[in-house]
Design an enzyme around this catalytic site. Structure first.
Site, PDB file in Angstrom:
ATOM      1  N   ASN A 119     -18.660 -17.987  -3.847  1.00  9.82           N
ATOM      2  CA  ASN A 119     -19.152 -17.058  -2.828  1.00  9.82           C
ATOM      3  C   ASN A 119     -19.967 -17.809  -1.790  1.00  9.82           C
ATOM      4  OD1 ASN A 119     -21.494 -16.983  -5.005  1.00  9.82           O
ATOM      5  ND2 ASN A 119     -22.392 -16.249  -3.089  1.00  9.82           N
ATOM      6  N   CYS A 120     -20.043 -17.237  -0.594  1.00 11.20           N
ATOM      7  CA  CYS A 120     -20.919 -17.757   0.447  1.00 11.20           C
ATOM      8  C   CYS A 120     -22.002 -16.711   0.675  1.00 11.20           C
ATOM      9  CB  CYS A 120     -20.143 -18.072   1.726  1.00 11.20           C
ATOM     10  SG  CYS A 120     -19.407 -16.643   2.530  1.00 11.20           S
ATOM     11  N   VAL A 121     -22.538 -16.648   1.861  1.00 14.06           N
ATOM     12  CA  VAL A 121     -23.672 -15.770   2.111  1.00 14.06           C
ATOM     13  C   VAL A 121     -23.295 -14.293   2.122  1.00 14.06           C
ATOM     14  CG1 VAL A 121     -23.479 -15.783   4.631  1.00 14.06           C
ATOM     15  CG2 VAL A 121     -25.718 -15.506   3.573  1.00 14.06           C
TER      16      VAL A 121
ATOM     17  N   ARG B 161     -19.571 -13.174   1.214  1.00 11.01           N
ATOM     18  CA  ARG B 161     -18.262 -12.833   0.675  1.00 11.01           C
ATOM     19  C   ARG B 161     -17.928 -13.580  -0.606  1.00 11.01           C
ATOM     20  NH1 ARG B 161     -15.066 -15.886   5.615  1.00 11.01           N
ATOM     21  NH2 ARG B 161     -16.918 -16.187   6.852  1.00 11.01           N
TER      22      ARG B 161
END
Length: 518
Positions: free
Chosen positions: A460-462, A464
């Site tokens: 995951n990123c910030v 999604r």
């Protein structure tokens, strides 16, 4: 090969979020303490002159300042953690060892070649004292190099078996040693290529640093790269390398926009002559971002609400308000952007172009509002609590942006009958996220993705989830959307992105827990 390289770049961009994410809140504390210790604040607010209050504020400023003095170390650990696939703890440990090794090897090279200068000439030569070692001021780049090497060594050597006499040094103990030995030749090569690399970055930097259209080109590129997850890489290049400029402040050299900003904003303040640099620095940071988070996103949200179908407005209002507040309060714009990116890519291109063009007036308004983020809290701390910020000019430009974005989106949504929030057919309520039922959200996501057995890797990123799949044909996109996701798309075959905005960390944890269950 091309897709693999793209994946690597995206993963690298995500790995930068950890140190940047730490810097943002700590920067807010530094900003608040920096503002409250300024002489003009003490003169205007009597209780700030209390010795105990000032002692506390100055102490907080010193404590937070240590973090910013060691930014490269943060990047070394963050990149190692983000890029390694196996034992991330070993990778982080190796990155620290690798970074210190890099510093001392560069020092040895400079010493042997007679390039080590005296203290008075260090700034001009691009050298400095880092962790007690005189070396090249590689800044974040040095940490990134150490982090990448540590991640590689960890993934490649963590199962290495050595002859019996050396068996103790095998397994998880081997990656740190491998990192150490890898960093020696790298440390000898870096000073050679660093000069060439610096000249190249200086060559391309006029594109983004042009006095007239540079800031517009930067913010256009920043928004346009969001679908590919590369906007973080672009931001880091401008913030931490020569591509963002080299600045001489108080006789010291600062590489990149953010390093110069830290000095001007936190150490010197509005009373110092160096503050005249603030508008030109901050327009690539908070000032430019605030135009999007505080004005453009609310304008787009209002346009969506006004164009929503009558029967859907009550339900759409909550969804639109959530994505707008996510940007307004939390500086995260992706949930709103992804809500129209794939249903109207042409509109997203117009959006990116407008973000660039409508930022150009910052060149002439002398707005001096820092720091990294663009939330309303940052506006309050760095805009209202600091002197000489000309925050009213930002508000006026923001209002113009609000009007332009509102009418452009309102016209486009109606003209092309776009299914933006509130215009979906068969719109259904989903309260799982609002009620923080993350375990149920995870169950819906896994079921929609074809079950646990169809998942190869979760990241995951910030904002999604980024999931590698065995077979994307098994995915039920509508079922996944039923989890409350504000966007679902396939950037490439067998790789899916699911946008959850600020809930993503909690959803990721819940999905990981579900994956572990028998």
């Amino acid at each position: 090969m091309k897709e693999k390289m793209k994946d690597g770049i995206q993963k690298f961009g995500r790995s930068l979020l950890l140190p940047i994410g730490v810097m943002a809140p700590i920067g807010m504390v530094m900003g608040l303490t920096g503002a409250l210790t300024q002489s003009y604040m003490i003169e205007n607010v009597s209780w700030l002159g209390n010795s105990t209050v000032q002692a506390i504020l100055n102490s907080l400023q010193s404590i937070t300042g240590v973090i910013f003095d060691n930014i490269p170390l943060l990047f070394a650990m963050g990149v190692a953690y983000g890029m390694s696939k196996v034992d991330k703890g070993i990778a982080v440990f190796s990155s620290v060892l690798g970074y210190v090794t890099l510093l001392i090897v560069v020092n040895v090279y400079l010493t042997l070649t007679g390039a080590l200068v005296d203290e008075q000439s260090m700034a001009e030569a691009g050298q400095g004292i880092v962790l007690g070692i005189q070396t090249l001021k590689l800044d974040a780049a040095g940490g990134i190099i150490a982090g990448l090497v540590a991640a590689y060594c960890t993934d490649k050597f963590y199962k290495t078996e050595l002859p019996l006499a050396f068996a103790f040094f095998g397994g998880k103990k081997f990656p740190p040693m491998a990192t150490f030995f890898f960093m020696i030749p790298i440390g000898l090569i870096v000073p050679i290529i660093w000069g060439l690399f610096t000249r190249f970055l200086l060559f391309i930097s006029p594109v983004f640093l042009n006095d007239v259209f540079g800031v517009g080109a930067y913010w256009f590129a920043h928004r346009a790269l969001i679908p590919f997850g590369l906007h973080h890489v672009l931001a880091s290049i401008v913030r931490f390398t020569e591509a963002g400029g080299v600045y001489m402040i108080d006789g010291q050299q600062y590489i990149g926009i953010l390093n110069a900003t830290n000095k001007v904003l936190f150490d010197l303040g509005p009373d110092n002559p160096a503050w005249r640099m603030a508008p030109d620095l901050f327009k690539y940071l908070a000032s430019g971002q605030m135009l999007t988070t505080l004005f453009r996103v609310p304008a787009i949200g209002l346009a969506m609400y006004h164009t929503a179908f009558k029967d859907n407005k009550k339900l759409a209002k909550g969804a639109i308000l959530t994505v707008v507040l996510t940007a307004f309060l939390g500086n995260i714009t992706e949930p709103l952007e992804f809500s129209f990116l794939f249903i109207a890519p042409q509109l997203f291109i117009v959006y990116a172009v407008l973000c660039g063009v409508m930022t150009i007036p910052l060149n002439f308004l002398n707005v001096g509002i820092g720091y990294i983020r663009g939330s309303i809290f940052d506006f309050g701390i760095f805009g209202l609590m600091y002197e000489n910020t000309n925050w009213l000019n930002l508000v006026l430009l923001g209002l113009v942006n609000f009007v332009v974005f509102y009418f452009v989106f309102k016209y486009a949504i109606r003209k092309f009958n776009l299914e933006t929030l509130g215009r979906e057919k068969g719109l259904k309520s989903n309260t799982l996220l609002a009620e923080k039922k993350y375990d149920e959200v995870a169950g819906v996501v896994l079921a929609g993705l074809g079950g646990k057995e169809n998942i190869k890797n979760i990241d995951n990123c910030v904002s999604r989830l980024r999931i590698d799949l065995k077979d994307q044909d098994q995915v039920d996109v509508e079922a996944v959307k039923g989890s409350g996701a504000s966007g679902v798309f396939f950037p490439q075959k067998n790789h899916i992105h699911i946008v959850f905005g600020p809930y993503v960390e909690f959803v990721r944890n819940a999905v990981d827990d579900e994956m572990k269950k028998e």
